[in-house]
Design a protein around this motif. Structure first.
Motif, PDB file in Angstrom:
ATOM      1  N   SER A 130      41.197  -5.773  54.410  1.00  0.00           N
ATOM      2  CA  SER A 130      41.920  -4.522  54.606  1.00  0.00           C
ATOM      3  C   SER A 130      40.937  -3.352  54.624  1.00  0.00           C
ATOM      4  O   SER A 130      39.770  -3.498  54.252  1.00  0.00           O
ATOM      5  CB  SER A 130      42.929  -4.321  53.481  1.00  0.00           C
ATOM      6  OG  SER A 130      42.245  -4.158  52.242  1.00  0.00           O
ATOM      7  N   GLY A 131      41.425  -2.189  55.021  1.00  0.00           N
ATOM      8  CA  GLY A 131      40.570  -1.003  54.995  1.00  0.00           C
ATOM      9  C   GLY A 131      40.077  -0.704  53.597  1.00  0.00           C
ATOM     10  O   GLY A 131      38.922  -0.292  53.399  1.00  0.00           O
ATOM     11  N   GLU A 132      40.932  -0.919  52.606  1.00  0.00           N
ATOM     12  CA  GLU A 132      40.537  -0.674  51.218  1.00  0.00           C
ATOM     13  C   GLU A 132      39.459  -1.655  50.781  1.00  0.00           C
ATOM     14  O   GLU A 132      38.516  -1.286  50.069  1.00  0.00           O
ATOM     15  CB  GLU A 132      41.772  -0.788  50.323  1.00  0.00           C
ATOM     16  CG  GLU A 132      41.545  -0.310  48.913  1.00  0.00           C
ATOM     17  CD  GLU A 132      42.838  -0.083  48.146  1.00  0.00           C
ATOM     18  OE1 GLU A 132      42.786  -0.139  46.905  1.00  0.00           O
ATOM     19  OE2 GLU A 132      43.889   0.166  48.789  1.00  0.00           O
ATOM     20  N   PHE A 133      39.590  -2.911  51.197  1.00  0.00           N
ATOM     21  CA  PHE A 133      38.588  -3.923  50.850  1.00  0.00           C
ATOM     22  C   PHE A 133      37.263  -3.600  51.538  1.00  0.00           C
ATOM     23  O   PHE A 133      36.188  -3.722  50.932  1.00  0.00           O
ATOM     24  CB  PHE A 133      39.101  -5.301  51.254  1.00  0.00           C
ATOM     25  CG  PHE A 133      38.368  -6.458  50.630  1.00  0.00           C
ATOM     26  CD1 PHE A 133      37.450  -6.277  49.612  1.00  0.00           C
ATOM     27  CD2 PHE A 133      38.617  -7.760  51.066  1.00  0.00           C
ATOM     28  CE1 PHE A 133      36.777  -7.362  49.035  1.00  0.00           C
ATOM     29  CE2 PHE A 133      37.966  -8.834  50.510  1.00  0.00           C
ATOM     30  CZ  PHE A 133      37.039  -8.651  49.497  1.00  0.00           C
ATOM     31  N   VAL A 134      37.318  -3.169  52.791  1.00  0.00           N
ATOM     32  CA  VAL A 134      36.093  -2.810  53.509  1.00  0.00           C
ATOM     33  C   VAL A 134      35.377  -1.660  52.813  1.00  0.00           C
ATOM     34  O   VAL A 134      34.143  -1.645  52.721  1.00  0.00           O
ATOM     35  CB  VAL A 134      36.407  -2.457  54.982  1.00  0.00           C
ATOM     36  CG1 VAL A 134      35.195  -1.812  55.652  1.00  0.00           C
ATOM     37  CG2 VAL A 134      36.817  -3.699  55.753  1.00  0.00           C
ATOM     38  N   ALA A 135      36.134  -0.702  52.287  1.00  0.00           N
ATOM     39  CA  ALA A 135      35.508   0.414  51.565  1.00  0.00           C
ATOM     40  C   ALA A 135      34.768  -0.102  50.332  1.00  0.00           C
ATOM     41  O   ALA A 135      33.649   0.346  50.032  1.00  0.00           O
ATOM     42  CB  ALA A 135      36.566   1.436  51.168  1.00  0.00           C
ATOM     43  N   TRP A 151      31.971 -10.886  55.428  1.00  0.00           N
ATOM     44  CA  TRP A 151      31.775  -9.515  55.907  1.00  0.00           C
ATOM     45  C   TRP A 151      30.390  -9.015  55.526  1.00  0.00           C
ATOM     46  O   TRP A 151      29.690  -8.404  56.352  1.00  0.00           O
ATOM     47  CB  TRP A 151      32.859  -8.608  55.319  1.00  0.00           C
ATOM     48  CG  TRP A 151      32.874  -7.227  55.894  1.00  0.00           C
ATOM     49  CD1 TRP A 151      33.623  -6.758  56.942  1.00  0.00           C
ATOM     50  CD2 TRP A 151      32.076  -6.096  55.455  1.00  0.00           C
ATOM     51  NE1 TRP A 151      33.357  -5.443  57.188  1.00  0.00           N
ATOM     52  CE2 TRP A 151      32.403  -5.000  56.292  1.00  0.00           C
ATOM     53  CE3 TRP A 151      31.132  -5.923  54.455  1.00  0.00           C
ATOM     54  CZ2 TRP A 151      31.821  -3.754  56.134  1.00  0.00           C
ATOM     55  CZ3 TRP A 151      30.536  -4.672  54.309  1.00  0.00           C
ATOM     56  CH2 TRP A 151      30.887  -3.606  55.133  1.00  0.00           C
ATOM     57  N   LEU A 152      29.988  -9.259  54.300  1.00  0.00           N
ATOM     58  CA  LEU A 152      28.670  -8.815  53.843  1.00  0.00           C
ATOM     59  C   LEU A 152      27.547  -9.501  54.611  1.00  0.00           C
ATOM     60  O   LEU A 152      26.553  -8.865  54.988  1.00  0.00           O
ATOM     61  CB  LEU A 152      28.521  -9.080  52.337  1.00  0.00           C
ATOM     62  CG  LEU A 152      29.373  -8.209  51.413  1.00  0.00           C
ATOM     63  CD1 LEU A 152      29.358  -8.771  49.993  1.00  0.00           C
ATOM     64  CD2 LEU A 152      28.887  -6.760  51.417  1.00  0.00           C
ATOM     65  N   VAL A 153      27.696 -10.786  54.853  1.00  0.00           N
ATOM     66  CA  VAL A 153      26.683 -11.524  55.619  1.00  0.00           C
ATOM     67  C   VAL A 153      26.598 -10.981  57.045  1.00  0.00           C
ATOM     68  O   VAL A 153      25.505 -10.822  57.603  1.00  0.00           O
ATOM     69  CB  VAL A 153      27.008 -13.031  55.622  1.00  0.00           C
ATOM     70  CG1 VAL A 153      26.089 -13.783  56.595  1.00  0.00           C
ATOM     71  CG2 VAL A 153      26.866 -13.607  54.214  1.00  0.00           C
ATOM     72  N   ALA A 154      27.744 -10.661  57.631  1.00  0.00           N
ATOM     73  CA  ALA A 154      27.763 -10.102  58.982  1.00  0.00           C
ATOM     74  C   ALA A 154      27.058  -8.753  59.049  1.00  0.00           C
ATOM     75  O   ALA A 154      26.553  -8.361  60.115  1.00  0.00           O
ATOM     76  CB  ALA A 154      29.201  -9.961  59.472  1.00  0.00           C
TER      77      ALA A 154
END
Length: 219
Positions: free
Chosen positions: A70-75, A113-116
């Motif tokens: 989610s946007g919150e998780f991405v933040a 996501w972090l690896v990307a």
């Protein structure tokens, strides 16, 4: 055969929820109102950097949206990525299990996501069994034997509850806010305030009734 996980709420959770609602009614909303003020105060004052160099950067997960962060998780992940680049020796630990059977875990999606974004996979650990914040932190505590300073990254409105639970579990993380500033979100603020009120009521009730099993779970 896999063990069936305990109920998400459970018998003690239901009892403490009823108790929290009763306390809210008997105090004419003052008790949860005070919790709302505490949540807002922490959210407004939370730093964007920890007080010192962390050995570990803990990132609390957030419910996925169609299998994506989610946007919150991405933040939260973005803030953790910035800290990891600032302190190359720190490990990153993403906390969060699956919210539905067969779905990927929040930790797995967060790690991907972090690896990307270029973070070394060897620096990233995962806690994938938890279903909510209290389990996130308790499972991390039970699995972590080595000492070291920890930074706890989550959303501003979530920080007060997360820190309260962490400290009652014997952890001492340095708070880090995911967002640069607090944005107006009254429904979320009120919801977080009630969650804090529920947690504090449940902890007080467990102590009053001397329910060691409850206290072992909630700190």
């Amino acid at each position: 055969m896999n063990e069936r996980p305990p109920p998400f709420l459970g018998h003690d959770g239901a009892i403490t929820l009823v108790a929290a609602l009763l306390v809210a009614a008997l105090t004419l909303g003052i008790a949860p109102g005070l919790a709302v003020l505490a949540v807002r105060r922490t959210a407004r004052s939370a730093p964007e950097l920890p007080d010192g160099e962390p050995a570990r950067i803990l990132v609390l997960g957030h419910r996925l949206e169609a299998g994506r962060p989610s946007g919150e998780f991405v933040a939260r992940l973005s803030r953790a990525l910035g800290l990891a680049r600032r302190w190359p020796a720190a490990r990153v630990l993403v906390l969060g299990g699956a919210t539905s059977p067969g779905a990927p875990t929040e930790a797995e999606i967060g790690r991907a996501w972090l690896v990307a974004q270029g973070l070394d996979p060897a620096r990233i650990g995962m806690e994938t069994r938890s279903r909510h914040t209290l389990e996130n932190l308790r499972n991390h505590r039970d699995a972590t034997a080595d000492a070291g300073a920890e930074a706890l990254v989550t959303s501003r409105l979530h920080l007060h509850r997360a820190l309260l639970m962490a400290r009652n579990l014997g952890l001492a993380p340095m708070p880090v806010a995911a967002e640069a500033s607090l944005q107006p979100d009254l429904p979320r603020l009120l919801g977080e305030g009630f969650m804090v009120h529920w947690y504090l009521t449940g902890r007080a009730l467990a102590r009053l009734l001397r329910r060691r099993a409850w206290l072992a779970r909630i700190g």
